[in-house]
Design an enzyme around this catalytic site. Structure first.
Site, PDB file in Angstrom:
ATOM      1  CB  CYS A  93      -1.015  -0.033   1.130  1.00  0.00           C
ATOM      2  SG  CYS A  93      -2.411   1.037   0.761  1.00  0.00           S
ATOM      3  NE  ARG A 126      -8.884   5.791   2.423  1.00  0.00           N
ATOM      4  CZ  ARG A 126      -7.618   6.176   2.231  1.00  0.00           C
ATOM      5  NH1 ARG A 126      -7.350   7.430   1.902  1.00  0.00           N
ATOM      6  NH2 ARG A 126      -6.631   5.321   2.370  1.00  0.00           N
ATOM      7  CG  HIS A 189      -3.679  -2.792   3.950  1.00  0.00           C
ATOM      8  ND1 HIS A 189      -2.526  -2.285   4.419  1.00  0.00           N
ATOM      9  CD2 HIS A 189      -4.333  -1.769   3.371  1.00  0.00           C
ATOM     10  CE1 HIS A 189      -2.485  -1.007   4.154  1.00  0.00           C
ATOM     11  NE2 HIS A 189      -3.573  -0.668   3.510  1.00  0.00           N
TER      12      HIS A 189
HETATM   13  N1  GLN Z   1      -2.036   6.884   2.163  1.00  0.00           N
HETATM   14  C1  GLN Z   1      -2.157   6.064   0.993  1.00  0.00           C
HETATM   15  C2  GLN Z   1      -3.499   6.163   0.304  1.00  0.00           C
HETATM   16  O1  GLN Z   1      -4.476   6.501   0.906  1.00  0.00           O
HETATM   17  C3  GLN Z   1      -1.838   4.627   1.358  1.00  0.00           C
HETATM   18  C4  GLN Z   1      -2.794   4.108   2.347  1.00  0.00           C
HETATM   19  C5  GLN Z   1      -2.418   2.805   2.903  1.00  0.00           C
HETATM   20  O2  GLN Z   1      -1.252   2.443   3.083  1.00  0.00           O
HETATM   21  N2  GLN Z   1      -3.477   2.101   3.260  1.00  0.00           N
HETATM   22  O3  GLN Z   1      -3.610   5.890  -0.872  1.00  0.00           O
END
Ligand code: GLN
Length: 239
Positions: A93, A126, A189
């Protein structure tokens, strides 16, 4: 045989317990009689890549990524030499985004490591979902969870997998992650490796082959529970 895993900046990049991936790599080595150790690096520590066989770069919030990206610029050259020499990297990520050229957010632009030709731009909304992939590297589907605001463009690079369920790199291309030499970058993740033992073994195998200069065939393990956990997610989301 022995494997040394380098965990870069767990104080800052450890979203959703990416650390569990370290435990999985350690255990799957130890169950086979392969010695395994993990070195954790804080931001100010020197990283001697010649001592490392696998590097884990976890996920983080934009704020944490901004802090880390400045330090990464200072170790960029050594990190690149390690990757070009076949060093194994698993980047998740936020860590995955930082492998590339840049990550553009509303707050500004983070310079990436330029280890792999990709870039990321934040877009509204998101991408949060369970996710299932089919990767050319493995027979088992790869399952996980994604939560990112960034959309990643990998150009002509090899993706980690084709998205069977979920959003992937940008929610449009139908692909997720990247594979470059012995680097895997992915948005998946948390317990990525425990639920995907073939991914874990690929990393271990490549690391041992590089270190000992010969083909390695890892002794099979009883992965009944891992396979059941993986199949549960596949059956739940892929019709
Ligand atoms: N901050 C990054 C995003 O939102 C990565 C997020 C994460 O590692 N979950 O894309």
């Amino acid at each position: 045989m022995k494997i040394t895993i380098g965990h870069l900046y767990p104080d800052l990049l450890n979203l959703y317990g990416d650390r569990g991936n370290i435990q999985c790599m350690m255990k799957r080595c130890q169950w086979r009689g392969i010695e395994a150790e993990t070195l954790e690096f804080k931001l100010e520590d020197e990283v001697d890549f010649s001592k490392l066989d696998i590097v884990l770069l976890g996920g983080g919030s934009d704020r944490e990524q901004m802090i880390v990206c400045k330090r990464l610029q200072q170790i960029q050259k050594n990190f690149k030499d390690y990757v070009e020499d076949g060093g194994v990297v698993i980047a998740v990520c936020g860590g995955y985004q930082l492998l590339g050229d840049y990550y553009q957010t509303d707050e500004g632009r983070m310079e990436g490591l330029h280890l792999v030709k990709l870039h990321t731009e934040q877009k509204p909304g998101r991408l949060i979902s369970n996710i299932v992939l089919k990767s050319d590297l493995f027979d088992m589907p790869v399952v996980g969870f994604e939560n990112h605001g960034g959309r990643t463009d990998i150009g002509d690079n090899q993706p980690f997998g084709k998205v069977l369920y979920g959003s992937g790199n940008d929610g449009e291309s139908g692909y997720e992650g990247i594979v470059y030499k012995h680097v895997i970058g992915t948005y998946l993740h948390g317990p990525l490796l425990p639920k995907n033992p073939q991914v874990c073994d690929w990393l271990i195998e490549k690391a041992l082959e590089r270190k000992y200069g010969k083909d390695i065939e890892l002794q099979p393990l009883d992965d009944q529970e891992e396979k059941e956990a993986n199949a549960y997610i596949v059956n739940r989301f892929v019709k």
